[in-house]
Design an enzyme around this catalytic site. Structure first.
Site, PDB file in Angstrom:
ATOM      1  N   HIS A 142       0.827  -1.220   0.000  1.00 54.62           N
ATOM      2  CA  HIS A 142       0.000   0.000   0.000  1.00 54.62           C
ATOM      3  C   HIS A 142       0.855   1.260   0.000  1.00 54.62           C
ATOM      4  O   HIS A 142       1.892   1.330   0.667  1.00 54.62           O
ATOM      5  CB  HIS A 142      -1.006   0.002   1.151  1.00 54.62           C
ATOM      6  CG  HIS A 142      -0.433   0.044   2.538  1.00 54.62           C
ATOM      7  ND1 HIS A 142      -0.215   1.219   3.214  1.00 54.62           N
ATOM      8  CD2 HIS A 142      -0.070  -0.946   3.392  1.00 54.62           C
ATOM      9  CE1 HIS A 142       0.252   0.961   4.426  1.00 54.62           C
ATOM     10  NE2 HIS A 142       0.360  -0.351   4.560  1.00 54.62           N
ATOM     11  N   ASP A 159       6.074   1.932   6.634  1.00 49.95           N
ATOM     12  CA  ASP A 159       4.822   1.204   6.500  1.00 49.95           C
ATOM     13  C   ASP A 159       3.934   2.023   5.557  1.00 49.95           C
ATOM     14  O   ASP A 159       3.334   2.997   5.985  1.00 49.95           O
ATOM     15  CB  ASP A 159       4.174   1.051   7.874  1.00 49.95           C
ATOM     16  CG  ASP A 159       2.772   0.475   7.831  1.00 49.95           C
ATOM     17  OD1 ASP A 159       2.414  -0.149   6.824  1.00 49.95           O
ATOM     18  OD2 ASP A 159       2.042   0.654   8.827  1.00 49.95           O
ATOM     19  N   GLU A 201      -5.333   1.199   2.568  1.00 48.29           N
ATOM     20  CA  GLU A 201      -5.038   0.123   3.510  1.00 48.29           C
ATOM     21  C   GLU A 201      -5.089   0.596   4.947  1.00 48.29           C
ATOM     22  O   GLU A 201      -5.584  -0.113   5.827  1.00 48.29           O
ATOM     23  CB  GLU A 201      -3.663  -0.482   3.195  1.00 48.29           C
ATOM     24  CG  GLU A 201      -3.392  -1.813   3.901  1.00 48.29           C
ATOM     25  CD  GLU A 201      -2.865  -1.670   5.318  1.00 48.29           C
ATOM     26  OE1 GLU A 201      -2.877  -2.684   6.056  1.00 48.29           O
ATOM     27  OE2 GLU A 201      -2.441  -0.555   5.701  1.00 48.29           O
ATOM     28  N   GLU A 202      -4.577   1.790   5.218  1.00 45.05           N
ATOM     29  CA  GLU A 202      -4.502   2.271   6.597  1.00 45.05           C
ATOM     30  C   GLU A 202      -5.874   2.498   7.217  1.00 45.05           C
ATOM     31  O   GLU A 202      -5.990   2.620   8.447  1.00 45.05           O
ATOM     32  CB  GLU A 202      -3.679   3.561   6.675  1.00 45.05           C
ATOM     33  CG  GLU A 202      -2.191   3.388   6.403  1.00 45.05           C
ATOM     34  CD  GLU A 202      -1.447   2.605   7.478  1.00 45.05           C
ATOM     35  OE1 GLU A 202      -2.101   2.138   8.439  1.00 45.05           O
ATOM     36  OE2 GLU A 202      -0.227   2.444   7.357  1.00 45.05           O
ATOM     37  N   ASP A 223       3.884  -6.180   3.479  1.00 45.97           N
ATOM     38  CA  ASP A 223       3.661  -5.083   4.409  1.00 45.97           C
ATOM     39  C   ASP A 223       4.688  -5.196   5.527  1.00 45.97           C
ATOM     40  O   ASP A 223       5.285  -6.255   5.733  1.00 45.97           O
ATOM     41  CB  ASP A 223       2.238  -5.146   4.961  1.00 45.97           C
ATOM     42  CG  ASP A 223       1.699  -3.776   5.360  1.00 45.97           C
ATOM     43  OD1 ASP A 223       2.508  -2.874   5.635  1.00 45.97           O
ATOM     44  OD2 ASP A 223       0.460  -3.625   5.414  1.00 45.97           O
ATOM     45  N   HIS A 283       4.101   2.882  12.998  1.00 45.20           N
ATOM     46  CA  HIS A 283       3.152   3.986  13.192  1.00 45.20           C
ATOM     47  C   HIS A 283       3.734   5.081  14.093  1.00 45.20           C
ATOM     48  O   HIS A 283       2.995   5.875  14.678  1.00 45.20           O
ATOM     49  CB  HIS A 283       1.810   3.494  13.739  1.00 45.20           C
ATOM     50  CG  HIS A 283       0.969   2.845  12.683  1.00 45.20           C
ATOM     51  ND1 HIS A 283      -0.384   2.648  12.819  1.00 45.20           N
ATOM     52  CD2 HIS A 283       1.276   2.365  11.454  1.00 45.20           C
ATOM     53  CE1 HIS A 283      -0.871   2.059  11.736  1.00 45.20           C
ATOM     54  NE2 HIS A 283       0.136   1.888  10.888  1.00 45.20           N
TER      55      HIS A 283
END
Length: 351
Positions: free
Chosen positions: A78, A195, A229-230, A249, A329
């Site tokens: 993503h 990410d 995706e998030e 991922d 994150h």
């Protein structure tokens, strides 16, 4: 320059790093991926590949395989990232935000950011708590870092709501974080949004290798670059000819997980349930055969594009791998070896 590995998948490291820096420095919070998708189209075209766009904005590169009888294999990564949206303009001219993606508010405190208006203007700012100074607020240290207690200070002459509105900033405008991307000579890569841009770069390493070596995958291959995706529905739709999917991922690290930032992380199970046993076993076997540092782990708070595809009703087998990423994150870090070895493991699987 390429890096040699025992069985010969010589992924072009400088190329992968160059692509990764372009990706990291292109803002792309969920719902605001038009610029990064244009970048992907341009980079794919340089390699002779075409990116097909789906109605919701995902990109698909199709590479015909040697066998027409085998089902199609999809590799997904993503391009969308964490970010925010303007929730309201406060009386003091500062901005209250609402998150895009799941992150802890303390991970963005003090971060530089960019506000993207719908008419194409951009403004810089800084994310702060509403009690940002220990010299002024006695409870500044204890003040809870939550959405209602955070705001963006805009780097313009703003003293009130009307001043901010005159800049063209409005509710619903996108906010992106400064990635602070660095690739160090010793191989460490630190940045926001590894990410999942590290995995996207690994997929381009796969594309570059296939083109350079003139190789054809065993079966038709579709690379799917998803844009939501998030927020949970990135690859909820996939083409109906896909029978297997590998979500590429970032690998989660910490607690009782065994992977490091130099490993390819192979996920056996995440919060959506177990991944396909046979596919996962094959990936482990190939990682051993290719002598690629790797670890098999369980991700307790995690979902992937494969999870979204399965929940969307796709009748597929699915697996999940990716480079190990520390402090996901947050202020993330991985290593060049993990990104390149992710590409090598994918090449071993598709060939």
């Amino acid at each position: 320059m390429t890096q040699t590995v025992p069985n010969g998948f010589q992924v072009n490291a400088p190329y992968v790093e160059e692509i990764l820096m372009k990706l990291l420095t292109t803002p792309s919070p969920s719902g605001y991926c038009m610029h990064i998708m244009k970048l992907l189209e341009e980079e794919a075209a340089k390699l002779g590949y075409e990116v097909e766009r789906t109605p919701k904005g995902n990109g698909i590169v199709t590479i015909p395989g040697a066998s027409a009888e085998e089902g199609t294999l999809a590799l997904t990564a993503h391009v969308d990232t964490l970010g925010a949206m303007v929730r309201s303009i406060k009386a003091n001219g500062m901005l209250r935000i609402t998150p895009l993606g799941g992150y802890a508010m303390q991970t963005i405190e003090g971060e530089y950011c960019t506000i993207h208006t719908r008419d194409g203007r951009t403004y810089e700012g800084t994310v702060l708590s509403t009690k940002p100074s220990v010299h002024v607020y006695s409870d500044a240290r204890e003040w809870k870092r939550e959405e209602a207690n955070m705001e963006i200070r805009i780097d313009e002459d703003v003293a009130g709501k009307a001043d901010t509105e005159k800049l063209g900033i409005a509710v619903g405008d996108i906010v992106s974080w400064d990635p602070r991307a660095k690739i160090l000579p010793n191989g460490w890569i630190k940045s926001r949004h590894l990410d999942d841009k590290a995995s996207v770069a690994a997929l381009f390493g796969v594309l570059e290798w296939l083109k350079r070596e003139g190789r054809t995958p065993e079966r038709t291959l579709k690379l799917i670059f998803s844009t939501y995706e998030e927020v949970g529905h990135g690859a909820s739709y996939i083409p109906p000819d896909v029978t297997e999917m590998i979500a590429v991922d970032m690998g989660a690290l910490g607690d009782d997980l065994s992977a490091t930032e130099k490993d390819v992380s192979i996920c056996a199970k995440d919060s959506s349930g177990p991944y396909d046993y046979e596919m996962t076993s094959k990936l482990i076997e190939l990682a051993k055969r290719e002598q690629l540092p790797h670890a098999v782990d369980i991700y307790p708070h995690y979902g992937s594009d494969a999870s979204a595809a399965l929940r969307g009703g796709s009748n597929i087998r699915a697996a999940l791998i990716g480079p190990g990423v520390h402090a996901s994150h947050g202020m993330e870090r991985t290593h060049r070896d993990a990104v390149l070895n992710t590409a090598r493991l994918l090449l071993a699987y598709i060939l």
